[in-house]
Design a protein around this motif. Structure first.
Motif, PDB file in Angstrom:
ATOM      1  N   ASP A  47       0.810  -1.215   0.000  1.00  0.00           N
ATOM      2  CA  ASP A  47       0.000   0.000   0.000  1.00  0.00           C
ATOM      3  C   ASP A  47       0.842   1.264   0.000  1.00  0.00           C
ATOM      4  O   ASP A  47       0.337   2.346  -0.298  1.00  0.00           O
ATOM      5  N   VAL A  48       2.112   1.141   0.324  1.00  0.00           N
ATOM      6  CA  VAL A  48       2.989   2.296   0.443  1.00  0.00           C
ATOM      7  C   VAL A  48       3.736   2.526  -0.862  1.00  0.00           C
ATOM      8  O   VAL A  48       4.303   1.595  -1.438  1.00  0.00           O
ATOM      9  N   SER A  49       3.729   3.779  -1.342  1.00  0.00           N
ATOM     10  CA  SER A  49       4.424   4.121  -2.584  1.00  0.00           C
ATOM     11  C   SER A  49       5.754   4.814  -2.340  1.00  0.00           C
ATOM     12  O   SER A  49       6.491   5.092  -3.279  1.00  0.00           O
ATOM     13  N   GLY A  50       6.065   5.129  -1.087  1.00  0.00           N
ATOM     14  CA  GLY A  50       7.312   5.809  -0.770  1.00  0.00           C
ATOM     15  C   GLY A  50       7.373   6.155   0.707  1.00  0.00           C
ATOM     16  O   GLY A  50       6.462   5.849   1.481  1.00  0.00           O
ATOM     17  N   LEU A  51       8.468   6.801   1.095  1.00  0.00           N
ATOM     18  CA  LEU A  51       8.694   7.182   2.484  1.00  0.00           C
ATOM     19  C   LEU A  51       8.891   8.693   2.572  1.00  0.00           C
ATOM     20  O   LEU A  51       9.612   9.282   1.766  1.00  0.00           O
ATOM     21  N   ALA A  52       8.249   9.314   3.556  1.00  0.00           N
ATOM     22  CA  ALA A  52       8.423  10.742   3.822  1.00  0.00           C
ATOM     23  C   ALA A  52       9.412  10.884   4.971  1.00  0.00           C
ATOM     24  O   ALA A  52       9.165  10.395   6.077  1.00  0.00           O
ATOM     25  N   ILE A  53      10.543  11.543   4.705  1.00  0.00           N
ATOM     26  CA  ILE A  53      11.632  11.648   5.673  1.00  0.00           C
ATOM     27  C   ILE A  53      11.641  13.049   6.287  1.00  0.00           C
ATOM     28  O   ILE A  53      11.724  14.044   5.568  1.00  0.00           O
ATOM     29  N   TYR A  54      11.560  13.114   7.624  1.00  0.00           N
ATOM     30  CA  TYR A  54      11.584  14.386   8.334  1.00  0.00           C
ATOM     31  C   TYR A  54      12.882  14.596   9.109  1.00  0.00           C
ATOM     32  O   TYR A  54      13.126  15.689   9.614  1.00  0.00           O
ATOM     33  N   ASP A  55      13.692  13.568   9.203  1.00  0.00           N
ATOM     34  CA  ASP A  55      14.960  13.655   9.923  1.00  0.00           C
ATOM     35  C   ASP A  55      15.919  12.658   9.292  1.00  0.00           C
ATOM     36  O   ASP A  55      15.531  11.517   8.998  1.00  0.00           O
ATOM     37  N   LEU A  56      17.172  13.076   9.091  1.00  0.00           N
ATOM     38  CA  LEU A  56      18.141  12.197   8.435  1.00  0.00           C
ATOM     39  C   LEU A  56      18.462  10.964   9.261  1.00  0.00           C
ATOM     40  O   LEU A  56      18.949   9.963   8.714  1.00  0.00           O
ATOM     41  N   ARG A  57      18.181  11.006  10.554  1.00  0.00           N
ATOM     42  CA  ARG A  57      18.428   9.815  11.377  1.00  0.00           C
ATOM     43  C   ARG A  57      17.562   8.638  10.942  1.00  0.00           C
ATOM     44  O   ARG A  57      17.911   7.481  11.178  1.00  0.00           O
ATOM     45  N   SER A  58      16.442   8.937  10.300  1.00  0.00           N
ATOM     46  CA  SER A  58      15.521   7.876   9.896  1.00  0.00           C
ATOM     47  C   SER A  58      16.095   6.981   8.811  1.00  0.00           C
ATOM     48  O   SER A  58      15.647   5.846   8.655  1.00  0.00           O
ATOM     49  N   GLU A  76      14.056  20.164   4.693  1.00  0.00           N
ATOM     50  CA  GLU A  76      14.282  21.565   4.316  1.00  0.00           C
ATOM     51  C   GLU A  76      15.765  21.946   4.336  1.00  0.00           C
ATOM     52  O   GLU A  76      16.219  22.707   5.189  1.00  0.00           O
ATOM     53  N   PRO A  77      16.543  21.431   3.391  1.00  0.00           N
ATOM     54  CA  PRO A  77      17.960  21.825   3.304  1.00  0.00           C
ATOM     55  C   PRO A  77      18.098  23.317   3.052  1.00  0.00           C
ATOM     56  O   PRO A  77      17.286  23.923   2.352  1.00  0.00           O
ATOM     57  N   LYS A  78      19.135  23.911   3.633  1.00  0.00           N
ATOM     58  CA  LYS A  78      19.313  25.365   3.577  1.00  0.00           C
ATOM     59  C   LYS A  78      20.311  25.815   2.509  1.00  0.00           C
ATOM     60  O   LYS A  78      20.433  27.006   2.241  1.00  0.00           O
ATOM     61  N   THR A  79      21.068  24.895   1.934  1.00  0.00           N
ATOM     62  CA  THR A  79      22.058  25.229   0.917  1.00  0.00           C
ATOM     63  C   THR A  79      22.098  24.112  -0.127  1.00  0.00           C
ATOM     64  O   THR A  79      21.641  22.989   0.138  1.00  0.00           O
ATOM     65  N   PRO A  80      22.668  24.374  -1.306  1.00  0.00           N
ATOM     66  CA  PRO A  80      22.826  23.289  -2.285  1.00  0.00           C
ATOM     67  C   PRO A  80      23.751  22.191  -1.778  1.00  0.00           C
ATOM     68  O   PRO A  80      23.619  21.035  -2.192  1.00  0.00           O
ATOM     69  N   HIS A  81      24.675  22.526  -0.884  1.00  0.00           N
ATOM     70  CA  HIS A  81      25.530  21.492  -0.298  1.00  0.00           C
ATOM     71  C   HIS A  81      24.688  20.470   0.469  1.00  0.00           C
ATOM     72  O   HIS A  81      24.930  19.258   0.386  1.00  0.00           O
ATOM     73  N   GLU A  82      23.707  20.955   1.217  1.00  0.00           N
ATOM     74  CA  GLU A  82      22.844  20.050   1.971  1.00  0.00           C
ATOM     75  C   GLU A  82      21.932  19.262   1.038  1.00  0.00           C
ATOM     76  O   GLU A  82      21.584  18.113   1.328  1.00  0.00           O
ATOM     77  N   VAL A  83      21.551  19.856  -0.086  1.00  0.00           N
ATOM     78  CA  VAL A  83      20.772  19.119  -1.081  1.00  0.00           C
ATOM     79  C   VAL A  83      21.575  17.940  -1.614  1.00  0.00           C
ATOM     80  O   VAL A  83      21.080  16.807  -1.718  1.00  0.00           O
ATOM     81  N   LEU A  84      22.836  18.184  -1.944  1.00  0.00           N
ATOM     82  CA  LEU A  84      23.696  17.109  -2.450  1.00  0.00           C
ATOM     83  C   LEU A  84      23.930  16.039  -1.392  1.00  0.00           C
ATOM     84  O   LEU A  84      24.006  14.841  -1.712  1.00  0.00           O
ATOM     85  N   GLN A  85      24.052  16.453  -0.138  1.00  0.00           N
ATOM     86  CA  GLN A  85      24.213  15.485   0.944  1.00  0.00           C
ATOM     87  C   GLN A  85      23.009  14.553   1.010  1.00  0.00           C
ATOM     88  O   GLN A  85      23.160  13.334   1.173  1.00  0.00           O
ATOM     89  N   ARG A  86      21.821  15.103   0.877  1.00  0.00           N
ATOM     90  CA  ARG A  86      20.610  14.286   0.946  1.00  0.00           C
ATOM     91  C   ARG A  86      20.468  13.386  -0.274  1.00  0.00           C
ATOM     92  O   ARG A  86      19.979  12.265  -0.169  1.00  0.00           O
ATOM     93  N   MET A  87      20.909  13.859  -1.434  1.00  0.00           N
ATOM     94  CA  MET A  87      20.897  12.996  -2.612  1.00  0.00           C
ATOM     95  C   MET A  87      21.830  11.809  -2.424  1.00  0.00           C
ATOM     96  O   MET A  87      21.524  10.682  -2.831  1.00  0.00           O
ATOM     97  N   ALA A  88      22.981  12.067  -1.795  1.00  0.00           N
ATOM     98  CA  ALA A  88      23.930  10.980  -1.537  1.00  0.00           C
ATOM     99  C   ALA A  88      23.342   9.943  -0.584  1.00  0.00           C
ATOM    100  O   ALA A  88      23.733   8.774  -0.621  1.00  0.00           O
ATOM    101  N   LEU A  89      22.384  10.368   0.249  1.00  0.00           N
ATOM    102  CA  LEU A  89      21.724   9.454   1.175  1.00  0.00           C
ATOM    103  C   LEU A  89      20.529   8.749   0.537  1.00  0.00           C
ATOM    104  O   LEU A  89      19.829   7.990   1.211  1.00  0.00           O
ATOM    105  N   GLY A  90      20.283   9.024  -0.730  1.00  0.00           N
ATOM    106  CA  GLY A  90      19.238   8.302  -1.449  1.00  0.00           C
ATOM    107  C   GLY A  90      17.914   9.018  -1.557  1.00  0.00           C
ATOM    108  O   GLY A  90      16.910   8.402  -1.919  1.00  0.00           O
ATOM    109  N   MET A  91      17.870  10.338  -1.276  1.00  0.00           N
ATOM    110  CA  MET A  91      16.612  11.070  -1.409  1.00  0.00           C
ATOM    111  C   MET A  91      16.269  11.238  -2.887  1.00  0.00           C
ATOM    112  O   MET A  91      17.130  11.587  -3.692  1.00  0.00           O
TER     113      MET A  91
END
Length: 285
Positions: A47-58, A76-91
């Motif tokens: 029934d689940v199509s994806g995961l909503a992540i509110y904290d990177l610890r998850s 809510e990343p504050k810089t493009p550096h944080e965006v890239l970090q989250r992409m590296a984590l599989g977002m």
């Protein structure tokens, strides 16, 4: 919630578009929400199509059974550096509120993912002068600058207007200034994600990300102006006697203060009698 979604699926006509359920993960590690994770992997897996992540610890200890699920990043990343970090984590899907924050602050984003190449080594070391992530368009130096907001940018704003015009609009508090700035900033974000997707296709995401981190500053520039939405009226005060964010654009010519400003504001539950006592109502004969 799951049962309601299931009933909707049963009642929907065949071939109709279905809503996608992104299961929210609590802002803790998966180990601290193990029962919920077990429900997702066992009972709700179809029934689940994806995961909503509110904290990177998850995602630190995300079980293998959920690795294939698309991930919606709501941190809510504050810089493009944080965006890239989250992409590296599989977002897979990200929010980028800093684009609008930069617009409100009068900042023109000026970064590209395909960052300039590193300079040649000197004595075994790279001498890199980091580049800013954005340009403060409030600065008086832009008042006579007829160049584009960012050299080489192909957005509507940079193709049709120059820095001097945009700086004039900001100083004059013309809303068009922030509209043109938002058009530019959205274009920068679009190009950024386009280049990121291309780097993933080419297998160079890690390489270019590392270079981007070396070339660009780690934080957004400080602004010297005030945005159109920071008037102070929509922000709740955090302490007693806190003033408005922006000064009033109009004042009395004689320098006197408006008597209404001097009056004490009544309680939100005040009655008519209380309003009369504070002279906030006018008695008519």
């Amino acid at each position: 919630m799951t049962e309601q979604v299931g009933s909707r699926k049963a009642d929907a006509s065949e071939g109709a578009a279905q809503a996608k359920l992104f299961a929210p993960l609590l802002p803790v590690t998966c180990a601290n929400q193990q029962f919920y994770i077990d429900c997702l992997t066992d009972e709700l897996v179809h029934d689940v199509s994806g995961l909503a992540i509110y904290d990177l610890r998850s995602v630190e200890d995300l079980p293998e059974a959920l690795h294939h699920q698309p991930r919606l990043d709501l941190t809510e990343p504050k810089t493009p550096h944080e965006v890239l970090q989250r992409m590296a984590l599989g977002m897979d899907i990200l929010t980028v509120p800093f684009a609008t924050v930069a617009t409100d602050a009068g900042i023109a984003l000026a970064f590209i993912f395909a960052a300039p190449t590193d300079p040649p080594e000197t004595n075994g070391h790279h001498h890199i002068e980091t580049l800013p992530l954005g340009i403060d368009m409030w600065l008086p130096t832009h008042a006579v600058d007829l160049s584009a907001l960012v050299d080489g940018c192909q957005c509507y704003t940079c193709s049709n207007h120059h820095r001097a015009y945009l700086q004039h609009l900001l100083v004059a508090k013309e809303m068009l200034g922030w509209v043109l700035l938002q058009i530019h900033n959205y274009h920068i974000i679009d190009v950024f994600f386009r280049d990121v997707r291309q780097s993933i296709t080419n297998g160079r995401f890690e390489e270019i990300t590392a270079r981007f981190s070396r070339v660009y500053e780690s934080s957004m520039p400080e602004t010297t102006g005030q945005g159109p939405r920071v008037r102070g009226y929509q922000f709740r005060s955090e302490g007693r006697g806190e003033g408005k964010k922006n000064k009033a654009p109009f004042t009395r010519l004689d320098g006197a203060k408006d008597p209404a400003v001097e009056r004490a504001s009544p309680d939100t539950h005040a009655g008519v009698g209380d309003l009369d006592a504070t002279s906030l109502t006018e008695k008519r004969e």
